[in-house]
Design an enzyme around this catalytic site. Structure first.
Site, mmCIF file in Angstrom:
data_model
loop_
_atom_site.group_PDB
_atom_site.id
_atom_site.type_symbol
_atom_site.label_atom_id
_atom_site.label_comp_id
_atom_site.label_asym_id
_atom_site.label_seq_id
_atom_site.Cartn_x
_atom_site.Cartn_y
_atom_site.Cartn_z
ATOM 1 N N SER A 55 0.998 -1.251 -0.332
ATOM 2 C CA SER A 55 -0.203 -0.308 -0.146
ATOM 3 C C SER A 55 1.134 0.835 0.067
ATOM 4 C CB SER A 55 -1.107 0.243 1.395
ATOM 5 O OG SER A 55 -1.858 1.241 1.164
ATOM 6 N N ASP A 64 -9.515 -5.719 -4.013
ATOM 7 C CA ASP A 64 -9.122 -4.677 -3.945
ATOM 8 C C ASP A 64 -10.306 -3.244 -4.598
ATOM 9 O OD1 ASP A 64 -6.668 -3.310 -2.181
ATOM 10 O OD2 ASP A 64 -5.647 -4.910 -3.982
ATOM 11 N N HIS A 71 -7.357 -6.458 0.361
ATOM 12 C CA HIS A 71 -6.211 -5.487 1.118
ATOM 13 C C HIS A 71 -5.318 -5.881 1.975
ATOM 14 C CE1 HIS A 71 -4.569 -1.629 0.107
ATOM 15 N NE2 HIS A 71 -3.964 -1.629 1.325
#
Length: 380
Positions: free
Chosen positions: A234, A321, A353
């Site tokens: 991320s 995601d 995620h």
């Protein structure tokens, strides 16, 4: 009025010669767009339409795009100012990863589970593995690394991990969950900590990560390590992609050749839309403005200087995601490939995620296996 030619999905040409004609066309097109997926494209023109017509067409184009679920995370937002309330609401959802998980009934449960999981796994690894903790690479309180697998040979392959948390959450102490499967197969693991926003700006964080990168490669050189790989999740993926610029290459020189593989996992590669989201950037805690938004977005960076390095990029994103995260990953891979770099894109099914990195604690996980294969440590 000079004519303007517009094409629809059917490829038919539509010509208008008056302001009234433009207005009628725009209204009718909007009504039709509610029922059909039409693509608005200016293909030829003898002159541009009136300014107020252009504004309407731009709004209509965005309307059709969002109605059809086609998001563009590479639009140049510089100087355009904040988005409309409806657009911002869409962005808030797209940049909220926990809202897209299907594992739990609510986003809050996704976050709670993730925080508990990564802490428990990291604490267990601290107890079970030989470690050297809090090794400083900079002057900040968080500018330190933790090393796992200190019982391995000094020249063992080195894997470096940069945690996520939107540059404002989490820490190295709870980010050691990938360590055990790799250490068990002979790969030393280094978890990098860094300062968090708003104590520093995002631009300052990128500079700090370059210092961390220099530390990693100096450490590898001093220990005769021949293979270094690095992964970021991320925000961590964003920091790695931002770190690898021309200035970093110039600073580390020949040591960059030790870095062989880069794993970018569910990364944020464009911050131009993100700068306006209150859920992530309330009161602009990241310090993003018109002057640096594009510069801080790896999707617009040049990687031409890496052509001859042999560096391999591996981009991963989860099936669950959000649309924007999946599009950013695809665009990032294309961006790297456009400079002649080796890059593969991997969409991992049935993951979100968060468990896309939680599974790094498993020895038979796809990304773990790829890291081991890259380091020359095949699994039995």
């Amino acid at each position: 009025m000079a004519k303007q030619i517009i094409t629809s999905a059917s490829g038919r040409l539509i010509t208008h010669r008056s302001v009234i004609g433009w207005a009628v066309f725009v209204v009718c097109f909007a009504l039709v767009a509610n029922h059909h997926q039409l693509r608005l494209t200016v293909v030829a023109a003898e002159s541009t339409p009136p300014a107020h017509v252009t504004v309407w067409l731009n709004k209509l184009s965005r309307y059709v795009r969002f109605r059809n679920g086609k998001l563009s995370c590479t639009a140049n937002m510089d100087g355009q100012g904040p988005p409309s309330e409806s657009t911002l609401a869409l962005w808030e959802k797209q940049y909220s990863p926990s809202a897209w998980s299907v594992r739990f009934p609510t986003p809050g449960e996704v976050i709670d589970y993730h925080v508990k999981f990564v802490k428990n796994e990291s604490d267990r690894n601290k107890e079970q593995l030989e470690t050297t903790l809090d090794v400083p690479y900079g002057s900040g309180d968080r500018d330190k690394v933790d090393i796992y697998g200190e019982n391995l040979p000094a020249d063992a392959p080195l894997f470096v991990y940069i945690h996520g948390g939107y540059w404002q959450m989490l820490e190295k102490e709870t980010s050691a969950y990938p360590a055990k499967p790799l250490v068990d197969r002979g790969v030393r693991v280094m978890i990098v900590g860094y300062e968090l926003c708003p104590d520093v700006t995002l631009e300052e964080l990128v500079r700090q990560l370059k210092v961390a990168g220099e530390f990693v490669l100096n450490y590898a050189t001093e220990n005769c390590v021949k293979h270094v790989s690095i992964a970021g999740h991320s925000a961590g993926a964003h920091l790695i992609a931002s770190m690898l610029d021309q200035s970093f290459q110039s600073a580390v020189g020949e040591e960059l050749a030790i870095l062989k593989d880069v794993y970018l996992i569910s990364g944020v590669y464009n911050v131009q839309e993100l700068r306006y989201t209150k859920s992530v950037n309330k009161d602009n805690l990241l310090g993003i403005d018109d002057g640096n938004a594009k510069r801080l977005s790896p999707l617009f960076a040049s990687y031409d200087h890496l052509r001859s390095t042999g560096l391999k990029f591996h981009v991963y994103v989860a099936q669950h995601d959000s649309d924007v995260f999946r599009e950013m990953s695809s665009k990032m891979c294309e961006r790297l490939q456009s400079f002649g770099l080796s890059c593969d894109l991997n969409v991992l099914p049935n993951l979100d995620h968060f468990d896309i990195v939680e599974n790094l604690a498993l020895s038979d996980y796809a990304i773990t296996s790829a890291i081991l294969e890259g380091a020359g440590k095949q699994q039995n």
